[in-house]
Design an enzyme around this catalytic site. Structure first.
Site, PDB file in Angstrom:
ATOM      1  N   HIS A  17       0.847  -1.209   0.000  1.00  0.00           N
ATOM      2  CA  HIS A  17       0.000   0.000   0.000  1.00  0.00           C
ATOM      3  C   HIS A  17       0.879   1.255   0.000  1.00  0.00           C
ATOM      4  O   HIS A  17       0.613   2.217  -0.717  1.00  0.00           O
ATOM      5  CB  HIS A  17      -0.875   0.066   1.257  1.00  0.00           C
ATOM      6  CG  HIS A  17      -1.917  -1.003   1.384  1.00  0.00           C
ATOM      7  ND1 HIS A  17      -2.049  -1.794   2.497  1.00  0.00           N
ATOM      8  CD2 HIS A  17      -2.903  -1.393   0.533  1.00  0.00           C
ATOM      9  CE1 HIS A  17      -3.065  -2.619   2.338  1.00  0.00           C
ATOM     10  NE2 HIS A  17      -3.603  -2.403   1.160  1.00  0.00           N
ATOM     11  N   LYS A  41     -17.204  -6.109   7.691  1.00  0.00           N
ATOM     12  CA  LYS A  41     -15.970  -6.807   8.086  1.00  0.00           C
ATOM     13  C   LYS A  41     -15.657  -6.502   9.543  1.00  0.00           C
ATOM     14  O   LYS A  41     -15.982  -5.424  10.034  1.00  0.00           O
ATOM     15  CB  LYS A  41     -14.796  -6.316   7.235  1.00  0.00           C
ATOM     16  CG  LYS A  41     -14.789  -6.854   5.817  1.00  0.00           C
ATOM     17  CD  LYS A  41     -13.479  -6.475   5.143  1.00  0.00           C
ATOM     18  CE  LYS A  41     -13.492  -6.781   3.654  1.00  0.00           C
ATOM     19  NZ  LYS A  41     -12.340  -6.207   2.963  1.00  0.00           N
ATOM     20  N   ARG A  90      -2.309  -6.143  -8.165  1.00  0.00           N
ATOM     21  CA  ARG A  90      -1.181  -7.043  -7.911  1.00  0.00           C
ATOM     22  C   ARG A  90      -1.080  -8.138  -8.959  1.00  0.00           C
ATOM     23  O   ARG A  90      -0.015  -8.464  -9.433  1.00  0.00           O
ATOM     24  CB  ARG A  90      -1.339  -7.715  -6.534  1.00  0.00           C
ATOM     25  CG  ARG A  90      -0.985  -6.822  -5.394  1.00  0.00           C
ATOM     26  CD  ARG A  90      -1.517  -7.366  -4.114  1.00  0.00           C
ATOM     27  NE  ARG A  90      -2.969  -7.302  -4.127  1.00  0.00           N
ATOM     28  CZ  ARG A  90      -3.726  -7.501  -3.070  1.00  0.00           C
ATOM     29  NH1 ARG A  90      -3.188  -7.838  -1.936  1.00  0.00           N
ATOM     30  NH2 ARG A  90      -5.030  -7.399  -3.158  1.00  0.00           N
ATOM     31  N   SER A 128      -2.911  -7.554   3.240  1.00  0.00           N
ATOM     32  CA  SER A 128      -3.116  -7.369   4.683  1.00  0.00           C
ATOM     33  C   SER A 128      -3.469  -8.707   5.334  1.00  0.00           C
ATOM     34  O   SER A 128      -3.002  -9.022   6.435  1.00  0.00           O
ATOM     35  CB  SER A 128      -4.245  -6.374   4.941  1.00  0.00           C
ATOM     36  OG  SER A 128      -3.928  -5.124   4.407  1.00  0.00           O
TER      37      SER A 128
HETATM   38  P1  ADP Z   1      -9.951  -3.274  -0.088  1.00  0.00           P
HETATM   39  O1  ADP Z   1     -10.632  -3.908   1.079  1.00  0.00           O
HETATM   40  O2  ADP Z   1     -10.648  -2.052  -0.611  1.00  0.00           O
HETATM   41  O3  ADP Z   1      -9.529  -4.209  -1.192  1.00  0.00           O
HETATM   42  P2  ADP Z   1      -7.194  -3.087   0.728  1.00  0.00           P
HETATM   43  O4  ADP Z   1      -6.737  -2.282   1.891  1.00  0.00           O
HETATM   44  O5  ADP Z   1      -7.033  -4.558   0.823  1.00  0.00           O
HETATM   45  O6  ADP Z   1      -8.676  -2.627   0.564  1.00  0.00           O
HETATM   46  O7  ADP Z   1      -6.512  -2.579  -0.605  1.00  0.00           O
HETATM   47  C1  ADP Z   1      -6.665  -1.278  -1.109  1.00  0.00           C
HETATM   48  C2  ADP Z   1      -6.120  -1.231  -2.525  1.00  0.00           C
HETATM   49  O8  ADP Z   1      -4.713  -1.484  -2.506  1.00  0.00           O
HETATM   50  C3  ADP Z   1      -6.699  -2.243  -3.491  1.00  0.00           C
HETATM   51  O9  ADP Z   1      -6.804  -1.654  -4.779  1.00  0.00           O
HETATM   52  C4  ADP Z   1      -5.689  -3.357  -3.506  1.00  0.00           C
HETATM   53  O10 ADP Z   1      -5.715  -4.089  -4.733  1.00  0.00           O
HETATM   54  C5  ADP Z   1      -4.414  -2.557  -3.381  1.00  0.00           C
HETATM   55  N1  ADP Z   1      -3.315  -3.340  -2.809  1.00  0.00           N
HETATM   56  C6  ADP Z   1      -3.337  -4.143  -1.733  1.00  0.00           C
HETATM   57  N2  ADP Z   1      -2.125  -4.704  -1.519  1.00  0.00           N
HETATM   58  C7  ADP Z   1      -1.314  -4.242  -2.509  1.00  0.00           C
HETATM   59  C8  ADP Z   1       0.050  -4.493  -2.877  1.00  0.00           C
HETATM   60  N3  ADP Z   1       0.818  -5.344  -2.191  1.00  0.00           N
HETATM   61  N4  ADP Z   1       0.536  -3.845  -3.962  1.00  0.00           N
HETATM   62  C9  ADP Z   1      -0.258  -3.015  -4.685  1.00  0.00           C
HETATM   63  N5  ADP Z   1      -1.550  -2.763  -4.406  1.00  0.00           N
HETATM   64  C10 ADP Z   1      -2.083  -3.365  -3.333  1.00  0.00           C
END
Ligand code: ADP
Length: 162
Positions: A17, A41, A90, A128
């Protein structure tokens, strides 16, 4: 002023992120990181904790603002006076979900566009949820998350295990 919004759960923020946040901050005058209050969630970290963690780990980037929001991302983006959503991609597995989300958002708000940043290769595997699983068995979390988050994760996961 070119302003973008990067919405997500960030439970917790990972190095992946953070990489997207840093790269987006170079493309826009201001990037608002929107932390979603998702009643469906049960997060490991509360909304206040997630916002505070994000503020701390982005404190060295001057054009980042962190806010929480509830409800539809497009409404939040409008309230921020922006018309750009940033999302990270990703792998192909992210693509279908993100495509549906972006298409739905386009129908809801044709004036708002989603821009995707492709993950840097070293973070392509990071999520995460994986980090939370690893934290149950492994102390060395600094490979995956900023050191402040690693410390909080170790404390929180141990508390749950006890
Ligand atoms: P959500 O619950 O909205 O998917 P996340 O916090 O899991 O929220 O992710 C927010 C955004 O960041 C999403 O677009 C996700 O694909 C992206 N993301 C999560 N992990 C990574 C990573 N390792 N590299 C690039 N983008 C990521």
């Amino acid at each position: 002023m070119r302003r973008a919004v990067y919405p997500g759960s960030f439970d917790p923020v990972t190095n992946g992120h953070l990489d997207i946040i840093k790269r987006a901050s170079k493309q826009f005058d201001e990037v608002i990181v929107g932390v979603l209050v998702n009643s469906k969630k049960t997060p490991l970290f509360s909304i206040e904790e997630r916002v505070n963690i994000l503020k701390e780990v982005t404190s060295d980037i001057p054009n980042i603002v962190v806010k929480s929001f509830e409800g539809l991302s497009v409404n939040f983006v409008r309230s921020c006076e922006s018309n750009t959503i940033i999302r990270g991609l990703r792998a192909i597995s992210d693509f279908e979900f993100e495509l549906h989300l972006a298409q739905t958002n386009r129908v809801l708000a044709p004036d708002i566009d989603t821009m995707f940043l492709i993950t840097s290769l070293e973070y392509a595997f990071l999520s995460s949820s994986t980090v939370k699983e690893v934290a149950m068995f492994e102390d060395d979390l600094e490979k995956f998350v900023p050191s402040q988050v690693a410390k909080l994760l170790r404390e929180r996961i141990r508390k749950i295990e006890k």
